[in-house]
Motif scaffolding. Structure first.
Motif, PDB file in Angstrom:
ATOM      1  N   ARG A   8       8.908  -3.428   8.539  1.00 48.98           N
ATOM      2  CA  ARG A   8       9.673  -3.916   7.387  1.00 48.98           C
ATOM      3  C   ARG A   8       9.029  -5.135   6.735  1.00 48.98           C
ATOM      4  O   ARG A   8       9.309  -5.454   5.596  1.00 48.98           O
ATOM      5  CB  ARG A   8      11.103  -4.252   7.807  1.00 48.98           C
ATOM      6  CG  ARG A   8      11.882  -3.004   8.165  1.00 48.98           C
ATOM      7  CD  ARG A   8      13.298  -3.310   8.471  1.00 48.98           C
ATOM      8  NE  ARG A   8      13.984  -2.070   8.804  1.00 48.98           N
ATOM      9  CZ  ARG A   8      15.229  -1.996   9.217  1.00 48.98           C
ATOM     10  NH1 ARG A   8      15.942  -3.080   9.344  1.00 48.98           N
ATOM     11  NH2 ARG A   8      15.773  -0.847   9.498  1.00 48.98           N
ATOM     12  N   HIS A   9       8.152  -5.805   7.448  1.00 52.89           N
ATOM     13  CA  HIS A   9       7.492  -6.992   6.899  1.00 52.89           C
ATOM     14  C   HIS A   9       6.108  -6.670   6.337  1.00 52.89           C
ATOM     15  O   HIS A   9       5.440  -7.531   5.818  1.00 52.89           O
ATOM     16  CB  HIS A   9       7.380  -8.079   7.967  1.00 52.89           C
ATOM     17  CG  HIS A   9       8.720  -8.565   8.422  1.00 52.89           C
ATOM     18  ND1 HIS A   9       9.558  -9.307   7.628  1.00 52.89           N
ATOM     19  CD2 HIS A   9       9.391  -8.372   9.574  1.00 52.89           C
ATOM     20  CE1 HIS A   9      10.688  -9.575   8.276  1.00 52.89           C
ATOM     21  NE2 HIS A   9      10.601  -9.008   9.472  1.00 52.89           N
ATOM     22  N   ASP A  10       5.688  -5.420   6.455  1.00 52.48           N
ATOM     23  CA  ASP A  10       4.396  -5.008   5.916  1.00 52.48           C
ATOM     24  C   ASP A  10       4.554  -4.525   4.482  1.00 52.48           C
ATOM     25  O   ASP A  10       5.625  -4.136   4.061  1.00 52.48           O
ATOM     26  CB  ASP A  10       3.791  -3.876   6.759  1.00 52.48           C
ATOM     27  CG  ASP A  10       3.413  -4.331   8.151  1.00 52.48           C
ATOM     28  OD1 ASP A  10       3.148  -5.533   8.318  1.00 52.48           O
ATOM     29  OD2 ASP A  10       3.392  -3.489   9.069  1.00 52.48           O
ATOM     30  N   ASP A  11       3.451  -4.532   3.760  1.00 50.22           N
ATOM     31  CA  ASP A  11       3.450  -4.037   2.385  1.00 50.22           C
ATOM     32  C   ASP A  11       2.936  -2.595   2.367  1.00 50.22           C
ATOM     33  O   ASP A  11       1.843  -2.315   1.885  1.00 50.22           O
ATOM     34  CB  ASP A  11       2.574  -4.936   1.505  1.00 50.22           C
ATOM     35  CG  ASP A  11       2.694  -4.569   0.040  1.00 50.22           C
ATOM     36  OD1 ASP A  11       3.738  -4.005  -0.343  1.00 50.22           O
ATOM     37  OD2 ASP A  11       1.737  -4.847  -0.702  1.00 50.22           O
ATOM     38  N   LEU A  12       3.736  -1.693   2.941  1.00 45.77           N
ATOM     39  CA  LEU A  12       3.375  -0.278   3.020  1.00 45.77           C
ATOM     40  C   LEU A  12       4.522   0.555   2.472  1.00 45.77           C
ATOM     41  O   LEU A  12       5.370   1.038   3.219  1.00 45.77           O
ATOM     42  CB  LEU A  12       3.078   0.112   4.471  1.00 45.77           C
ATOM     43  CG  LEU A  12       1.945  -0.655   5.161  1.00 45.77           C
ATOM     44  CD1 LEU A  12       1.928  -0.377   6.639  1.00 45.77           C
ATOM     45  CD2 LEU A  12       0.620  -0.287   4.521  1.00 45.77           C
ATOM     46  N   PRO A  13       4.580   0.760   1.163  1.00 43.64           N
ATOM     47  CA  PRO A  13       5.706   1.471   0.557  1.00 43.64           C
ATOM     48  C   PRO A  13       5.915   2.878   1.131  1.00 43.64           C
ATOM     49  O   PRO A  13       7.046   3.324   1.291  1.00 43.64           O
ATOM     50  CB  PRO A  13       5.353   1.544  -0.920  1.00 43.64           C
ATOM     51  CG  PRO A  13       4.240   0.597  -1.128  1.00 43.64           C
ATOM     52  CD  PRO A  13       3.611   0.328   0.184  1.00 43.64           C
ATOM     53  N   SER A  14       4.845   3.580   1.437  1.00 46.83           N
ATOM     54  CA  SER A  14       4.990   4.932   1.981  1.00 46.83           C
ATOM     55  C   SER A  14       5.682   4.910   3.334  1.00 46.83           C
ATOM     56  O   SER A  14       6.499   5.783   3.638  1.00 46.83           O
ATOM     57  CB  SER A  14       3.617   5.593   2.117  1.00 46.83           C
ATOM     58  OG  SER A  14       3.013   5.725   0.865  1.00 46.83           O
ATOM     59  N   HIS A  16       7.786   2.629   4.347  1.00 49.68           N
ATOM     60  CA  HIS A  16       9.186   2.285   4.084  1.00 49.68           C
ATOM     61  C   HIS A  16       9.970   3.531   3.655  1.00 49.68           C
ATOM     62  O   HIS A  16      11.085   3.762   4.111  1.00 49.68           O
ATOM     63  CB  HIS A  16       9.283   1.211   2.998  1.00 49.68           C
ATOM     64  CG  HIS A  16       8.747  -0.114   3.414  1.00 49.68           C
ATOM     65  ND1 HIS A  16       9.558  -1.186   3.698  1.00 49.68           N
ATOM     66  CD2 HIS A  16       7.485  -0.547   3.608  1.00 49.68           C
ATOM     67  CE1 HIS A  16       8.817  -2.218   4.046  1.00 49.68           C
ATOM     68  NE2 HIS A  16       7.545  -1.851   4.001  1.00 49.68           N
TER      69      HIS A  16
END
Length: 73
Positions: A8-14, A16
């Motif tokens: 949840r703290h990563d920038d990985l929209p896929s 999420h």
């Protein structure tokens, strides 16, 4: 924080989107992983048909393709 929530703290929209989808269908996901039933036989037939169609498309009529699909064991 549990290790399973670190994404949840990563920038990985896929990732999420995947997590939200799994969360929405959590009962189905749990059932799919724990129940003894599966759709393997059906998927095998679907895969066979998908392989036959391109091979036969345009080369034979619908009737022969229909026989291949219905009569092949």
């Amino acid at each position: 924080m549990p290790a399973g929530l670190a994404f949840r703290h990563d920038d990985l929209p896929s990732l999420h989107t995947l997590a939200v989808g799994i969360g929405r269908d959590l009962d189905a996901v749990i059932a799919g992983l724990t129940l003894p039933w599966n759709s393997g036989a059906v998927e095998g037939h679907v895969n066979r048909i998908k392989m036959l169609k391109p091979q036969m498309f345009g080369r034979v009529g619908f009737q022969l393709l229909r026989k291949w699909v219905l009569l092949v064991p």
